[in-house]
Enzyme design. Structure first.
Site, PDB file in Angstrom:
ATOM      1  N   HIS A   1      -3.948 -19.561  -4.542  1.00  0.00           N
ATOM      2  CA  HIS A   1      -4.006 -20.413  -3.493  1.00  0.00           C
ATOM      3  C   HIS A   1      -5.405 -20.641  -3.498  1.00  0.00           C
ATOM      4  O   HIS A   1      -5.916 -19.801  -3.995  1.00  0.00           O
ATOM      5  CB  HIS A   1      -3.867 -19.382  -2.057  1.00  0.00           C
ATOM      6  CG  HIS A   1      -2.900 -19.231  -1.367  1.00  0.00           C
ATOM      7  ND1 HIS A   1      -1.250 -19.989  -0.638  1.00  0.00           N
ATOM      8  CD2 HIS A   1      -1.484 -18.473  -2.340  1.00  0.00           C
ATOM      9  CE1 HIS A   1      -0.243 -19.502  -0.367  1.00  0.00           C
ATOM     10  NE2 HIS A   1      -0.188 -18.293  -1.466  1.00  0.00           N
TER      11      HIS A   1
ATOM     12  N   LEU B   1       0.388  -8.949   4.158  1.00  0.00           N
ATOM     13  CA  LEU B   1      -0.934  -9.711   5.207  1.00  0.00           C
ATOM     14  C   LEU B   1      -1.391  -8.018   6.762  1.00  0.00           C
ATOM     15  O   LEU B   1      -0.174  -7.104   6.527  1.00  0.00           O
ATOM     16  CB  LEU B   1      -0.905 -10.544   6.055  1.00  0.00           C
ATOM     17  CG  LEU B   1      -0.216 -12.084   5.290  1.00  0.00           C
ATOM     18  CD1 LEU B   1      -0.504 -13.235   6.054  1.00  0.00           C
ATOM     19  CD2 LEU B   1      -2.515 -12.388   5.032  1.00  0.00           C
TER      20      LEU B   1
ATOM     21  N   ASN C   1     -10.076 -20.024  10.127  1.00  0.00           N
ATOM     22  CA  ASN C   1     -10.099 -21.531   9.574  1.00  0.00           C
ATOM     23  C   ASN C   1      -8.690 -22.234  10.476  1.00  0.00           C
ATOM     24  O   ASN C   1      -8.399 -23.045  10.006  1.00  0.00           O
ATOM     25  CB  ASN C   1      -9.333 -22.079   8.438  1.00  0.00           C
ATOM     26  CG  ASN C   1      -7.939 -20.846   8.065  1.00  0.00           C
ATOM     27  OD1 ASN C   1      -7.822 -20.328   8.184  1.00  0.00           O
ATOM     28  ND2 ASN C   1      -8.288 -20.589   6.951  1.00  0.00           N
TER      29      ASN C   1
ATOM     30  N   HIS D   1      -3.165 -25.062   2.752  1.00  0.00           N
ATOM     31  CA  HIS D   1      -3.341 -23.851   2.212  1.00  0.00           C
ATOM     32  C   HIS D   1      -2.501 -22.971   1.410  1.00  0.00           C
ATOM     33  O   HIS D   1      -3.408 -21.852   0.816  1.00  0.00           O
ATOM     34  CB  HIS D   1      -2.124 -23.415   3.008  1.00  0.00           C
ATOM     35  CG  HIS D   1      -1.846 -21.587   3.240  1.00  0.00           C
ATOM     36  ND1 HIS D   1      -0.920 -20.866   2.745  1.00  0.00           N
ATOM     37  CD2 HIS D   1      -1.905 -20.881   3.363  1.00  0.00           C
ATOM     38  CE1 HIS D   1      -0.543 -20.235   2.200  1.00  0.00           C
ATOM     39  NE2 HIS D   1      -2.118 -19.472   3.125  1.00  0.00           N
TER      40      HIS D   1
ATOM     41  N   SER E   1       5.819  18.592  16.727  1.00  0.00           N
ATOM     42  CA  SER E   1       7.386  18.629  16.335  1.00  0.00           C
ATOM     43  C   SER E   1       7.229  18.641  14.594  1.00  0.00           C
ATOM     44  O   SER E   1       8.190  19.059  14.209  1.00  0.00           O
ATOM     45  CB  SER E   1       7.828  17.349  16.420  1.00  0.00           C
ATOM     46  OG  SER E   1       7.652  17.167  18.238  1.00  0.00           O
TER      47      SER E   1
ATOM     48  N   GLU F   1       2.693   4.447  13.800  1.00  0.00           N
ATOM     49  CA  GLU F   1       2.970   4.625  12.626  1.00  0.00           C
ATOM     50  C   GLU F   1       2.044   3.449  11.313  1.00  0.00           C
ATOM     51  O   GLU F   1       1.934   4.170  10.442  1.00  0.00           O
ATOM     52  CB  GLU F   1       4.539   4.176  12.646  1.00  0.00           C
ATOM     53  CG  GLU F   1       5.162   5.480  13.422  1.00  0.00           C
ATOM     54  CD  GLU F   1       5.208   5.037  14.997  1.00  0.00           C
ATOM     55  OE1 GLU F   1       4.576   4.078  15.418  1.00  0.00           O
ATOM     56  OE2 GLU F   1       6.098   6.089  15.310  1.00  0.00           O
TER      57      GLU F   1
ATOM     58  N   PHE G   1      11.820   6.639  11.748  1.00  0.00           N
ATOM     59  CA  PHE G   1      10.653   6.456  12.434  1.00  0.00           C
ATOM     60  C   PHE G   1       9.828   5.570  10.656  1.00  0.00           C
ATOM     61  O   PHE G   1       8.293   5.181  10.932  1.00  0.00           O
ATOM     62  CB  PHE G   1       8.834   6.354  13.644  1.00  0.00           C
ATOM     63  CG  PHE G   1       9.850   6.724  14.665  1.00  0.00           C
ATOM     64  CD1 PHE G   1      10.802   5.727  15.434  1.00  0.00           C
ATOM     65  CD2 PHE G   1       9.839   8.007  15.395  1.00  0.00           C
ATOM     66  CE1 PHE G   1      11.066   5.335  16.364  1.00  0.00           C
ATOM     67  CE2 PHE G   1       9.507   7.938  16.515  1.00  0.00           C
ATOM     68  CZ  PHE G   1      11.021   6.914  16.816  1.00  0.00           C
TER      69      PHE G   1
ATOM     70  N   HIS H   1      17.579   7.890  17.742  1.00  0.00           N
ATOM     71  CA  HIS H   1      16.560   8.794  16.843  1.00  0.00           C
ATOM     72  C   HIS H   1      16.920   9.406  15.820  1.00  0.00           C
ATOM     73  O   HIS H   1      16.460  10.235  14.710  1.00  0.00           O
ATOM     74  CB  HIS H   1      15.398   9.660  17.653  1.00  0.00           C
ATOM     75  CG  HIS H   1      14.730   9.727  18.528  1.00  0.00           C
ATOM     76  ND1 HIS H   1      15.172   8.619  19.595  1.00  0.00           N
ATOM     77  CD2 HIS H   1      13.630   9.727  18.964  1.00  0.00           C
ATOM     78  CE1 HIS H   1      13.826   8.336  20.007  1.00  0.00           C
ATOM     79  NE2 HIS H   1      13.296   9.212  19.829  1.00  0.00           N
TER      80      HIS H   1
HETATM   81  C1  LIG Z   1       2.844  -9.271   5.968  1.00  0.00           C
HETATM   82  C2  LIG Z   1       2.833 -10.896   4.975  1.00  0.00           C
HETATM   83  N1  LIG Z   1       3.845 -11.896   5.676  1.00  0.00           N
HETATM   84  C3  LIG Z   1       4.078 -13.294   5.218  1.00  0.00           C
HETATM   85  C4  LIG Z   1       3.069 -13.252   4.124  1.00  0.00           C
HETATM   86  C5  LIG Z   1       3.310 -14.462   3.397  1.00  0.00           C
HETATM   87  N2  LIG Z   1       1.866 -15.743   3.559  1.00  0.00           N
HETATM   88  C6  LIG Z   1       1.121 -15.690   2.570  1.00  0.00           C
HETATM   89  S1  LIG Z   1      -0.112 -16.481   3.529  1.00  0.00           S
HETATM   90  C7  LIG Z   1       0.344 -16.673   4.933  1.00  0.00           C
HETATM   91  C8  LIG Z   1      -0.194 -17.244   5.551  1.00  0.00           C
HETATM   92  C9  LIG Z   1      -1.670 -17.150   5.771  1.00  0.00           C
HETATM   93  O1  LIG Z   1      -2.763 -17.572   6.531  1.00  0.00           O
HETATM   94  P1  LIG Z   1      -4.340 -17.186   6.931  1.00  0.00           P
HETATM   95  O2  LIG Z   1      -4.105 -15.481   6.743  1.00  0.00           O
HETATM   96  O3  LIG Z   1      -4.996 -17.710   7.885  1.00  0.00           O
HETATM   97  O4  LIG Z   1      -4.638 -17.314   5.755  1.00  0.00           O
HETATM   98  P2  LIG Z   1      -5.230 -18.797   4.972  1.00  0.00           P
HETATM   99  O5  LIG Z   1      -3.802 -19.782   4.835  1.00  0.00           O
HETATM  100  O6  LIG Z   1      -6.215 -19.056   5.847  1.00  0.00           O
HETATM  101  O7  LIG Z   1      -5.779 -18.884   4.038  1.00  0.00           O
HETATM  102  C10 LIG Z   1       1.488 -15.974   5.019  1.00  0.00           C
HETATM  103  C11 LIG Z   1       2.005 -16.394   5.783  1.00  0.00           C
HETATM  104  C12 LIG Z   1       2.391 -12.431   3.733  1.00  0.00           C
HETATM  105  N3  LIG Z   1       1.965 -12.795   2.097  1.00  0.00           N
HETATM  106  N4  LIG Z   1       1.993 -11.549   4.286  1.00  0.00           N
HETATM  107 MG   LIG Z   2      -6.119 -19.581   8.263  1.00  0.00          MG
END
Ligand SMILES: Cc1ncc(C[n+]2csc(CCOP(=O)(O)OP(=O)(O)O)c2C)c(N)n1
Ligand SMILES: [Mg+2]
Length: 697
Positions: free
Chosen positions: A30, A133, A202, A278, A401, A430, A455, A491
């Site tokens: 990216h 993320l 962005n 992106h 617990s 969690e 969980f 549970h």
């Molecule tokens: C938990 C998770 N879900 C999905 C993805 C796949 N993914 C990678 S980048 C992205 C979009 C991210 O957008 P943003 O945070 O706005 O970053 P930008 O495009 O602005 O660099 C996704 C969905 C991931 N890395 N982690």
């Molecule tokens: Mg973004």
């Protein structure tokens, strides 16, 4: 550092062109986010971050977490340009670059130290693995808690050893993820003013503009959590960025969110603001256009102009060296004045435990009534934590617990007013709990968490990352099966054990009685490179008579022979089980033994550890020639075939459980000694075609 806006711009554009070239060469990765974020990251590193490129593991360094892991080239560029040195296996800085230009040329290639997403341990300077993320944000809260805790325990008048700050860079995706809500809410509650999140607003994610799915008022949201919020209208405005970072540092009672409005794909005119910007390489033509816009020599790739690294050396480098030097003098004087505390810090730094950390581990007497393994765990935890001052943790509102409360004198609770406490109250969060615990472990503390096994699904991503990063978090999970009874199928874990056992590098331990619990904690704490899931019962389990049965330290080998035919005869059937089902097998074993049928019971608290043993040991526990096998576990069938073979019998859960008293559930789902006894006889009949009685009978 003297003012030189043109040189600053050159540095920023170097981050951008390195990124474009690396992504282009790899034809993967990216480019957009690093390009948009370059000024933000540059300004932070050059003017604010306290970080010494020559001592990247300096304990009081500010932490920089790239939660937008897909923007990894941003971090690699910074590490290269700041000339951060690699550390060796012992954590000592070397003269080698953490990221060389050649490393950047090998972006995303096999065995390079510039993998697609930043990976902890692989690249010096990467403080945590990011990519899923939101995880980095959770980690950053753990790091900020750690900073506070270190300060409370170790700082003394005139010795401000710990006051580091934590910065995390997040994108739209990070902030959409649920974990960001949990983590921000906790950080706001704790008033972690040493924490700053920078939001790269962005407004673009993969599918396109955030208008598609995201219309939060982010600043209002964070103000609601008790955060201080700031906005920078133009991501290229270094002065405004500088002012925002300075203001964040002045905060004393709240974490700060800085919303930085940027345009993704900056410099890539045809893709600006589009989904295409992106991801992926820009294409030769776009790269050339962008380079032209920066006034870059278009024919040059991976080009670092003269004076760029020097500029970093004058900025982050000089400031970091100065701060680290002052810190070292302070530390030297501290060591003379407070030798015991300094020794603790040296142990922490070396990932070691204090001598005698396991001296008070309880030994439990045989007891037919016994106690729940969660209860034994609480005792063992308290015995070790009292001797390991930097063990801290807590539960997601289930400390009573899960028996994860530290009760000894002085343990205290970590709160906004008292950062010395060792009981963390995660609230019902969690996912953040797991990520925060990872952040604590990344800060060299020894954390543990607590919730119900069911969980674990709510915190699976951080568990997986702890394993990937090889960091020693102990995840305590109680209420491990239908044995929890009346709470019912919502549970009662079924597939969770199989799922956790499937995580490479995670030790899953499901002890069968109090003494196995002791050994389980010993194993979990003894390995600083493996996280552990400790799986415990709600219901009481007999404390086995270890004079009659094998010693509990057999757990250290993952599985061991607990009971064998009394006369030394070779067993004709193996009964394999973990946790509470070991007792069901033992009851069946007694009956088989009475009838003269040679049975062996194998306690299997950890498949992972067992698989690490040599073949000779494995064969001694489960002789290959014994085909008659029965596995018993109140969990999913998945995986047991490995130990019982195709013809063996598995008494496991094939469906969800039900709400009822435990005894009724055990009868309904077949977890009774009679059932196991019958299965054993069926197995023997299958294999040797007889009743299993010794020949001649
Ligand atoms: C938990 C998770 N879900 C999905 C993805 C796949 N993914 C990678 S980048 C992205 C979009 C991210 O957008 P943003 O945070 O706005 O970053 P930008 O495009 O602005 O660099 C996704 C969905 C991931 N890395 N982690
Ligand atoms: Mg973004």
């Amino acid at each position: 550092m003297h003012s030189d806006p043109a040189l600053d711009q050159l540095c920023i554009d170097t981050i951008r062109t390195l990124t474009m070239d690396a992504v282009q060469k790899a034809n993967s990765g990216h480019a957009g986010a690093p390009m948009g974020l370059a000024p933000t990251a540059y300004q932070l590193w050059q003017q604010h971050l306290l970080y010494d490129p020559n001592e990247p593991l300096w304990p009081n360094r500010d932490r920089f977490v790239l939660s937008v892991g897909h923007a990894s080239m941003l971090l690699y560029s910074l590490l290269h340009l700041a000339n951060v040195k690699a550390v060796d296996d012992a954590g000592r800085a070397t003269q080698k670059s953490a990221v060389s230009l050649d490393d950047i040329r090998r972006f995303r290639q096999l065995d390079s130290n510039t993998p697609g997403h930043p990976e902890y341990r692989m690249t010096t300077g990467v403080e945590t693995t990011t990519g899923p993320l939101g995880q980095g944000l959770g980690n950053s809260v753990g790091m900020a808690i750690a900073s506070r805790w270190y300060a409370a325990r170790y700082n003394r008048d005139g010795f401000p050893l710990f006051d580091y700050r934590v910065y995390a860079l997040a994108g739209d995706g990070d902030l959409m993820e649920g974990i960001s809500h949990e983590a921000a809410s906790l950080a706001g509650h704790l008033r972690l003013s040493n924490l700053t999140w920078i939001y790269d607003s962005n407004r673009v994610t993969i599918e396109g503009h955030t208008d598609l799915a995201y219309s939060d008022d982010v600043e209002a949201r964070f103000r609601g959590y008790g955060w201080h919020t700031l906005a920078v209208e133009d991501a290229n405005d270094l002065k405004a960025l500088d002012a925002a970072f300075a203001e964040a540092k002045r905060m004393t009672d709240a974490p700060t969110l800085i919303v930085v409005k940027s345009v993704i794909g900056w410099g890539a005119p045809h893709k600006q603001g589009t989904a295409a910007a992106h991801s992926d390489a820009l294409g030769e033509e776009e790269v050339a256009l962008a380079k032209r816009a920066y006034g870059w020599p278009e024919d040059k790739q991976f080009y670092v102009p003269p004076h760029v690294q020097e500029r970093f050396a004058q900025g982050v480098g000089a400031r970091g060296a100065q701060a680290r030097g002052a810190w070292q003098s302070c530390m030297d004087a501290y060591a003379r004045r407070y030798p015991d505390l300094a020794r603790e810090l040296a142990l922490i730094d070396g990932h070691a435990l204090p001598d005698g950390w396991d001296a008070d581990l309880p030994v439990f007497d045989a007891d037919a009534k016994g106690e729940a393994t969660r209860a034994s765990s609480g005792e063992v935890l308290n015995a070790v934590a009292a001797r390991i001052p930097w063990m801290l943790g807590g539960a997601a509102d289930l400390a009573p617990s899960t028996k994860t409360l530290l009760k000894f004198e002085g343990a205290g609770s970590f709160s906004r007013d008292d950062s010395s406490g060792r009981n963390l109250h995660f609230g019902v969060r969690e996912h953040a709990m797991g990520a925060v615990a990872n952040g604590l472990a990344l800060s060299n503390l020894r954390p543990y968490t607590g919730t119900f096994l069911i969980f674990s699904d709510y915190m699976k991503p951080p568990i997986r990352l702890a394993a990937l990063m090889e960091i020693p978090v102990v995840f305590v999970f109680t209420h491990d099966s239908i044995g929890l009874g009346e709470d019912g199928p919502t549970h009662q874990p079924v597939e969770q054990l199989a799922s956790l056992r499937g995580v490479p590098g995670l030790t899953v331990l499901r002890p069968a009685d109090a003494n196995e619990v002791r050994e389980a904690w010993r194993v979990a704490l003894g390995d600083a490179r493996r996280p552990t899931a400790l799986v415990l019962s709600r219901q009481p389990l007999r404390t086995l008579d270890r004079k009659r049965f094998a010693a509990a330290d057999g757990l250290r080998r993952g599985a061991y022979v607990l009971a064998d035919p009394p006369d030394g005869a070779a067993p004709s059937v193996l009964l394999l089980a973990a946790g509470s089902e070991v007792h069901v097998c033992l009851a069946a074993y007694e009956r088989l033994t009475q009838e003269g049928i040679a049975a062996r019971v194998v306690s299997m608290p950890s498949w992972d550890i067992f698989e690490l043993q040599d073949d000779a040991y494995k064969d001694s526990v489960m002789p290959p020639e014994i085909d008659a096998r029965v596995a018993v576990e109140q969990g999913a069938t998945l995986g047991w075939d490995r130990y019982v073979g195709r013809g063996g019998e598995k008494i496991v859960m094939h469906t969800f459980g039900a709400s009822a008293p435990m005894r009724d559930l055990q009868a309904k789902f077949g977890f009774t000694p009679e059932h196991v006894y019958e299965a054993a006889k069926r197995q023997i009949a299958r294999v040797i075609g007889s009743s299993g009685l010794p020949s001649g009978d």
